[in-house]
Design a protein around this motif. Structure first.
Motif, mmCIF file in Angstrom:
data_model
loop_
_atom_site.group_PDB
_atom_site.id
_atom_site.type_symbol
_atom_site.label_atom_id
_atom_site.label_comp_id
_atom_site.label_asym_id
_atom_site.label_seq_id
_atom_site.Cartn_x
_atom_site.Cartn_y
_atom_site.Cartn_z
ATOM 1 N N ASP A 45 -2.487 5.305 -4.804
ATOM 2 C CA ASP A 45 -1.763 4.556 -4.089
ATOM 3 C C ASP A 45 -1.826 3.136 -4.359
ATOM 4 O OD1 ASP A 45 -0.370 3.122 -2.109
ATOM 5 O OD2 ASP A 45 -0.116 5.092 -0.914
ATOM 6 N N GLU A 46 -0.656 2.341 -4.976
ATOM 7 C CA GLU A 46 -1.237 0.808 -5.216
ATOM 8 C C GLU A 46 -1.415 0.228 -4.169
ATOM 9 O OE1 GLU A 46 -1.706 -0.090 -8.367
ATOM 10 O OE2 GLU A 46 -1.798 1.892 -8.708
ATOM 11 N N SER A 47 -0.986 0.557 -3.108
ATOM 12 C CA SER A 47 -1.132 -0.529 -1.691
ATOM 13 C C SER A 47 -2.533 -0.283 -1.276
ATOM 14 C CB SER A 47 -0.224 -0.019 -0.673
ATOM 15 O OG SER A 47 -0.371 1.271 -0.293
ATOM 16 N N LEU A 48 -3.230 0.545 -1.705
ATOM 17 C CA LEU A 48 -4.592 0.817 -1.088
ATOM 18 C C LEU A 48 -5.561 1.310 -2.161
ATOM 19 C CD1 LEU A 48 -6.921 0.473 1.065
ATOM 20 C CD2 LEU A 48 -6.282 2.898 1.643
ATOM 21 N N LYS A 49 -6.599 0.331 -2.976
ATOM 22 C CA LYS A 49 -7.332 0.981 -4.011
ATOM 23 C C LYS A 49 -8.845 1.228 -3.185
ATOM 24 C CE LYS A 49 -5.390 -1.318 -7.803
ATOM 25 N NZ LYS A 49 -3.782 -1.475 -7.234
ATOM 26 N N ILE A 50 -9.441 2.342 -3.509
ATOM 27 C CA ILE A 50 -10.748 2.726 -3.008
ATOM 28 C C ILE A 50 -11.719 2.863 -3.859
ATOM 29 C CG2 ILE A 50 -11.949 4.435 -1.442
ATOM 30 C CD1 ILE A 50 -9.036 5.298 -0.456
ATOM 31 N N ILE A 51 -12.911 2.377 -3.890
ATOM 32 C CA ILE A 51 -13.977 2.441 -4.878
ATOM 33 C C ILE A 51 -15.293 3.170 -4.159
ATOM 34 C CG2 ILE A 51 -15.559 1.341 -6.562
ATOM 35 C CD1 ILE A 51 -13.222 -0.711 -6.916
ATOM 36 N N LEU A 52 -15.730 4.101 -4.522
ATOM 37 C CA LEU A 52 -17.006 4.422 -4.055
ATOM 38 C C LEU A 52 -18.297 4.049 -5.005
ATOM 39 C CD1 LEU A 52 -15.571 8.360 -3.766
ATOM 40 C CD2 LEU A 52 -15.461 6.651 -2.386
ATOM 41 N N GLU A 53 -19.116 3.928 -4.127
ATOM 42 C CA GLU A 53 -20.491 3.640 -4.696
ATOM 43 C C GLU A 53 -21.733 4.411 -3.867
ATOM 44 O OE1 GLU A 53 -23.404 -0.357 -4.204
ATOM 45 O OE2 GLU A 53 -21.451 -0.571 -5.355
ATOM 46 N N LEU A 98 -12.570 -0.837 -0.054
ATOM 47 C CA LEU A 98 -11.045 -0.888 0.388
ATOM 48 C C LEU A 98 -10.519 -2.134 -0.161
ATOM 49 C CD1 LEU A 98 -11.531 0.607 3.894
ATOM 50 C CD2 LEU A 98 -10.934 2.057 1.728
ATOM 51 N N ASN A 99 -9.389 -1.955 -0.793
ATOM 52 C CA ASN A 99 -8.746 -3.059 -1.369
ATOM 53 C C ASN A 99 -7.281 -3.016 -1.201
ATOM 54 O OD1 ASN A 99 -7.657 -5.300 -2.831
ATOM 55 N ND2 ASN A 99 -8.813 -4.916 -4.516
ATOM 56 N N GLY A 100 -6.780 -3.933 -0.415
ATOM 57 C CA GLY A 100 -5.334 -3.587 -0.066
ATOM 58 C C GLY A 100 -4.934 -3.664 1.388
ATOM 59 N N TYR A 101 -4.211 -2.715 1.859
ATOM 60 C CA TYR A 101 -3.935 -2.700 3.265
ATOM 61 C C TYR A 101 -3.781 -1.193 3.778
ATOM 62 C CZ TYR A 101 0.899 -2.281 1.340
ATOM 63 O OH TYR A 101 2.047 -1.833 0.875
ATOM 64 N N ILE A 102 -3.782 -0.903 4.979
ATOM 65 C CA ILE A 102 -3.681 0.495 5.645
ATOM 66 C C ILE A 102 -2.601 0.384 6.650
ATOM 67 C CG2 ILE A 102 -4.816 2.476 6.873
ATOM 68 C CD1 ILE A 102 -7.510 1.289 5.715
ATOM 69 N N ASP A 103 -1.596 1.059 6.313
ATOM 70 C CA ASP A 103 -0.489 1.062 7.401
ATOM 71 C C ASP A 103 0.259 2.419 7.733
ATOM 72 O OD1 ASP A 103 1.216 1.408 5.189
ATOM 73 O OD2 ASP A 103 2.109 -0.439 5.214
ATOM 74 N N THR A 104 1.212 2.536 8.236
ATOM 75 C CA THR A 104 1.649 3.819 8.422
ATOM 76 C C THR A 104 2.317 4.658 7.398
ATOM 77 O OG1 THR A 104 2.987 2.853 10.438
ATOM 78 C CG2 THR A 104 3.534 4.862 9.717
ATOM 79 N N TYR A 105 2.572 3.922 6.095
ATOM 80 C CA TYR A 105 2.994 4.721 4.960
ATOM 81 C C TYR A 105 1.826 5.123 3.998
ATOM 82 C CZ TYR A 105 7.220 2.454 6.727
ATOM 83 O OH TYR A 105 8.398 2.022 7.650
ATOM 84 N N ASN A 106 0.804 4.473 4.186
ATOM 85 C CA ASN A 106 -0.378 5.109 3.327
ATOM 86 C C ASN A 106 -1.409 5.746 3.999
ATOM 87 O OD1 ASN A 106 -1.814 2.536 4.157
ATOM 88 N ND2 ASN A 106 -1.811 1.834 2.135
ATOM 89 N N SER A 107 -1.414 5.614 5.342
ATOM 90 C CA SER A 107 -2.560 6.028 5.992
ATOM 91 C C SER A 107 -2.872 7.600 5.828
ATOM 92 C CB SER A 107 -2.649 5.813 7.686
ATOM 93 O OG SER A 107 -1.145 6.719 8.165
ATOM 94 N N ASN A 108 -1.812 8.506 5.351
ATOM 95 C CA ASN A 108 -2.245 9.860 5.120
ATOM 96 C C ASN A 108 -2.855 9.949 3.813
ATOM 97 O OD1 ASN A 108 -0.871 11.189 7.182
ATOM 98 N ND2 ASN A 108 0.872 11.545 6.275
ATOM 99 N N PHE A 109 -2.572 9.142 2.762
ATOM 100 C CA PHE A 109 -3.414 8.941 1.854
ATOM 101 C C PHE A 109 -4.695 8.567 1.895
ATOM 102 C CE2 PHE A 109 -4.853 5.880 -1.414
ATOM 103 C CZ PHE A 109 -4.926 6.641 -2.591
ATOM 104 N N PHE A 110 -5.030 7.565 2.795
ATOM 105 C CA PHE A 110 -6.225 7.160 3.233
ATOM 106 C C PHE A 110 -7.106 8.199 3.730
ATOM 107 C CE2 PHE A 110 -8.719 4.552 6.474
ATOM 108 C CZ PHE A 110 -9.867 4.185 5.525
ATOM 109 N N GLN A 111 -6.607 8.885 4.784
ATOM 110 C CA GLN A 111 -7.130 9.839 5.624
ATOM 111 C C GLN A 111 -7.447 11.228 4.555
ATOM 112 O OE1 GLN A 111 -5.226 11.681 9.118
ATOM 113 N NE2 GLN A 111 -5.066 9.408 9.639
ATOM 114 N N LYS A 112 -6.724 11.685 3.691
ATOM 115 C CA LYS A 112 -6.902 12.724 2.678
ATOM 116 C C LYS A 112 -8.123 12.119 2.035
ATOM 117 C CE LYS A 112 -2.608 13.424 1.215
ATOM 118 N NZ LYS A 112 -1.725 13.869 0.150
ATOM 119 N N LYS A 113 -8.288 10.996 1.299
ATOM 120 C CA LYS A 113 -9.102 10.508 0.472
ATOM 121 C C LYS A 113 -10.494 10.569 1.055
ATOM 122 C CE LYS A 113 -7.186 9.633 -3.563
ATOM 123 N NZ LYS A 113 -7.355 10.359 -4.532
#
Length: 186
Positions: A19-27, A40-55
């Motif tokens: 999701d281009e609105s939220l980039k996630i890098i693990l270390e 976390l780089n970007g933002y978390i809102d109603t539209y990408n929160s499902n993506f964030f939760q799945k990740k």
């Protein structure tokens, strides 16, 4: 991008969906047992929160239960995003883990505060503080509980067996008890 391979090496299949609105890098971090830094780089809102939760659920299911979310480049979090963090905290606690929010920008922290969640989460300013939070002796924390205290609103005697938010059975006010057994409203 080299981080893509790194993410998949830490959590297989992590970068299958983007999701281009939220980039996630693990270390990975060796400083904390089952610990992981999540940038976390970007933002978390109603539209990408499902993506964030799945990740992040994928991260937790891979066995990482002590998570440090680095939020220095997280520009915005909606109430839905805060709901995601709350769900992660609950899931992590069930598995004996916890989470720390690191380097929260003032405008993002303000949303946590306005919604009454700033005292609900462990918020740190530098990596060393976040790492030392996980290294603290659990027995020292556990000796603070159960905490007997009076409701700040009605004065009813209450008992908290752990840190969290509670509703006073007498006046229905929300009372927060932090990790250090400090009591506050909200």
């Amino acid at each position: 991008m080299s981080n893509i391979n790194t993410n998949d090496a830490i959590v297989p299949g992590f970068d299958e969906e983007k999701d281009e609105s939220l980039k996630i890098i693990l270390e990975k971090t060796d400083s904390i047992q089952n610990g992981l830094f999540i940038y976390l780089n970007g933002y978390i809102d109603t539209y990408n929160s499902n993506f964030f939760q799945k990740k992040i659920t994928k991260v937790i299911e891979a066995g990482f239960v002590n998570l440090i979310f680095s939020c220095s480049t997280l520009n915005y979090v909606s109430s839905t995003g805060i709901g995601s963090f709350t769900a992660f905290l609950k899931l992590l606690k069930q598995r004996g883990g916890d989470l720390v929010l690191l380097n929260i920008q003032p405008k993002v922290y303000e949303v946590f505060q306005l919604l009454g969640f700033s005292q609900f989460f462990n918020i740190k300013d530098v990596s060393e503080e976040a790492i030392s939070f996980f290294k603290n002796d659990e027995s020292a924390i556990n000796s603070l509980f159960p905490k007997i205290f009076r409701c700040p609103i009605c004065g009813k005697q209450l008992r908290a067996t752990h840190a969290g938010r509670f509703r006073c059975p007498e006046c229905k006010s929300i009372v927060a008890v932090d990790e250090n057994a400090k009591v506050s409203i909200g």
